[in-house]
Design a protein around this motif. Sequence first.
Motif, short mmCIF file in Angstrom:
data_model
loop_
_atom_site.label_atom_id
_atom_site.label_comp_id
_atom_site.label_asym_id
_atom_site.label_seq_id
_atom_site.Cartn_x
_atom_site.Cartn_y
_atom_site.Cartn_z
N UNK A 144 2.46 6.92 -6.71
CA UNK A 144 1.61 7.95 -7.07
C UNK A 144 2.39 9.21 -7.03
N UNK A 145 3.11 9.33 -5.77
CA UNK A 145 3.86 10.78 -5.51
C UNK A 145 4.74 10.81 -6.68
N UNK A 197 4.27 15.04 -13.06
CA UNK A 197 3.00 15.68 -13.73
C UNK A 197 3.07 17.36 -13.21
N UNK A 213 11.91 10.54 2.72
CA UNK A 213 11.12 10.60 4.07
C UNK A 213 10.21 9.59 4.48
N UNK A 214 9.17 9.53 3.43
CA UNK A 214 8.29 8.29 3.64
C UNK A 214 8.62 7.01 3.69
N UNK A 234 3.12 12.56 -9.65
CA UNK A 234 2.62 13.61 -9.30
C UNK A 234 3.82 14.56 -9.38
N UNK A 275 1.55 4.30 -2.93
CA UNK A 275 1.28 5.77 -2.45
C UNK A 275 2.59 6.57 -3.02
N UNK A 276 3.64 6.00 -2.74
CA UNK A 276 5.04 6.15 -3.00
C UNK A 276 5.15 6.61 -4.75
N UNK A 316 10.53 18.45 -5.09
CA UNK A 316 9.95 18.29 -3.81
C UNK A 316 9.40 16.91 -3.46
N UNK A 317 8.51 16.41 -4.23
CA UNK A 317 8.16 15.14 -3.84
C UNK A 317 9.02 13.98 -3.73
N UNK A 346 0.91 -1.16 0.08
CA UNK A 346 0.08 0.08 0.14
C UNK A 346 0.96 1.30 -0.15
N UNK A 347 2.12 1.33 0.83
CA UNK A 347 2.88 2.29 0.98
C UNK A 347 3.51 2.39 -0.44
N UNK A 373 9.58 17.88 -10.66
CA UNK A 373 9.57 18.60 -9.39
C UNK A 373 10.18 17.91 -8.29
N UNK A 389 10.13 14.20 -0.30
CA UNK A 389 9.10 13.56 0.56
C UNK A 389 8.98 12.21 0.62
#
Lengths: 602, 113
Positions: B45-46, B52, B70-71, B49, B42-43, B63-64, B38-39, B61, B67
Motif C-alpha cells: 500500500x505504501x 500516486x 525501515x518498516x 502511495x 501495508x508495505x 520517501x515512502x 498483514x505487514x 515519490x 520508510x
Amino acid sequence: MAVPVSGPGSTEGGALLVLAIVIPVAAALLGFAAGGRRTERIALGALPIGLTVAVLIAAAVPPASAVPLTDGVLTYLLGGWAPPLGVALRADGLSAVMLVIAAVVVCAVGVFARADFAIADGAAETRAPFAFWILLPMIWAGLNTVFLAGDLFTLYVALEILTFAAVPLVCLDGRGETLQAALRYLLFALLGSVLYLAGTVLLYGAYGTLDIVLLSQRVAVAPAPLVAGALMTVGLLAKTALVPLHLWLPPAHAGAPPAGSALLSALVVKGSFFIVVRLWFDVMPGLPSVAATQMLSTLGAAAIVLGSVVALRQERLKLLIAYSTLAQIGYLFLLFGLAFDVDSAAMQKGDALAGGMLQAMSHATAKAAMFMAAGSIYVAMGHDRIAALAGAGRRVPVAVLAFALGGVALAGLPPGGAYLAKELLLGAAARTGQWWWAVVIQAGGAFTGAYLLLVLARVLAPPDRAAAGDVDTHHGRVAWYPQAAALVLAMVSLSLGLVDWSAWLPIPPGARLAASVVDTLAAAVWPVLAGGVLAVLIGRWTTPSGGRLARAVATLGPLRRGGIALGENVCRGDAFLRRWPMAGVSLLALAVAFGAALWTGR
Amino acid sequence: MSEVLVFGLCAAVVAGLGLYGAIVDPRPLRKILGFNLLGSGVFLFFGVVARRGAAAGFPGDPVPQALVITGIVVAFSATALAVTLLLRFFETTGSSSLRDGAAADGARDTAES
C-alpha cells in the motif's frame, strides 16, 4: 535559557535532545560489547548522566503552554534538514516532564535491580542479568525517542524499539508461563503496530508529510485522515492495554521479575499513551468529535471498574498490582472526554490534559514503587499470596512503607500528584458540565483505596504463629537499598502535588495544593472510607471465626454475598474478554466504531 | 483499471488475509505468518502511495521507499524475536498453545510455581 530562533532551524540547546537518545543507546551497545560485570557498570554509569540531560532539557524548554507546538519547544533538525524532507526532534513541556519522570524511574529501578541482577566480579555473566542491563537502557532509549520524536514514522520506530525491549523483560526467568505471556504480548503488540503503520501510510498519502507540526496545519476533515486516526488510535490502545484490548497485560506484568514489572507498568504503557495524546492533541486537534472523545473516556471508565473489581478478587499480590495498572490506564483516558471543547469542536490543551499527564507521572512513580516493594515482600516471605502475608510488616518494614505510601499517592490523597491531577480533572468536569466523569474519577480513587486497604490489613497483621515455622524456612534477606529505592519513588509521587507545573503543563500559574485544611482532610478521608466499604463488600478475605467480629460480619451477609457474586461475574467477563479471538474482534470492532464516531459525530 | 487501483486492491486483499489469520488461527506460527502477510499488505500500500503521490516531478515519490525499507527491517526483527520466543516456549513446555493453564484461565490465577 534557550531563545527560539525565528524560522526553521535548531533552537539553542537542541543538541541536548540528541544526547537524551544517544546516551542510553550507547550504554546498551557498549554494554552488549563489553559483557560481564562491565555491562552492569556501563548501564549504571549511564543513569546519572541521562538524568542530568533530562533535567537540563526540562530547564531549557521555554515556558509556553497554550500556544501551538511550533512555539515553546526545543527543536533539533537532524543533519540540518528541515521537514518535510528532514527529521526533527522536538521537546515541549509534556515531553520535558515525561523525560524527567522516566529518568527518575529508570534510575530507581537500576538501583533496585542491583540486588536481583548483580554480576559477580570476574565471573562469566549469566543470561538474565546480562539481558537486563542491556534492556534497561534500551527501554529508556525507546521512551526518550517517543517523547522527542517530531514525526509519526520516528514515533513508529520508537514504539517498536520500546516493545522489542519490553517483551524479553517479561520472560527473563525463562519459565514456560512467562514465555507464553511474552509471546502473547509480542503478537498482540505487533497487530497494534501494523494498524498504527497503516494509519501513517494513509496520512502520508493524503498530505505528503509525516511531520507533526506540518500535519497539524494541513489535516482537515476528510475520509483519509479519519480512517487513519481510527486505525492509529486503536493500534496504540492495543499497545497501551486499554480494556477490552488487555489480554496480554496481567500475565506479562505479573510474571516479569519485579524490576521488569516496575519498568513495564510504570513506563512502557505510558509510551503508547503519550503517542495517543500527541495524535489527538497535536496531529489532529480538529478531527475528534464528541462521540469519539466520549467513547475513549467510556473505555477508560470500563477499565477502571473492571480492573479494580478484578484486582480486589486476586489471591496474589503481583496480579493485584497488575490489575490495578489496568484500572489506572483507564483513568488516564478520562482526559479525552474532558479536554474536548464543544464550541470550537477541537481538543483544548488545558486543565484536563495537565491533569491526565500529572496522573501519568504520579502513576509511573507510585506503581514502580509498589512493584518494587512487592518484589522485596516476595523475597522476604518466599511467596506473594496475599492471605498469607501477615508479618511482612516486621520483616521488610521499609518496603511495606513504600507500598503504603505509593498506594496512598495513587488513591489521590493529598499532597500526592494524583490528588492535584484529580482536582484538575474534577475542575474540567465541572467546567464542561460532565458530572458523570466526576463520578468515575471519585470512584477510581475509592477503588484504589479499597485494594490498598485489603493488602495493608494483611501485611501489617502480626505474624501467624501456626504458619510461622513453615514460612521461616523459605524467607530470604532483603538488602536496604532496594527498599530505599522503592521508598524514594513513593515519596517522589507523594510530593508531585507540591510543584508548580505551570512552566511545563497547560495550567494557570500557581495551580497547586492551596485548599483549606478542612477540604484537604475531606479529600484524604473520602477515598479511604469509601475504599474500606468496597474492600469489605467485594474484596477477597476470609470470615474470622468466633468473636464479635464474626457476628458483625454475619449481619453483612446478603450484601457481602452480592458483592462476591458481582466480583466473580466481573472476573468471568474479564476472562472472556482476554481470549484471543475475542480481543481480535474487539480490536476490529473498535477501529470501525472509532471511524464511525469520528465521521458521524460532527 | 489503472495500475494504482490494481496494486491498491491487492494490498487490501493481502492485508485482509493476514489480519484474518492473525486473529482467527489459534496456532502462534500461523499468527506470526499472518502478521507478516498483514505487514506486506501495508508495505505494498505504501508503494502505491509513492506512485500516486509522485509530487516532486519524479516518476515516484522516494520517501515512502525509504520508510518501507525501515518498516521491513522492523517487521523482520519482530518475526525473528517472535519465532525465537516460540521455539523457546516449545522447548520449555512441549506445547505451543497460547491458551492453556494460568494465562487462559484469566484472573483467578491459582497456579503457584
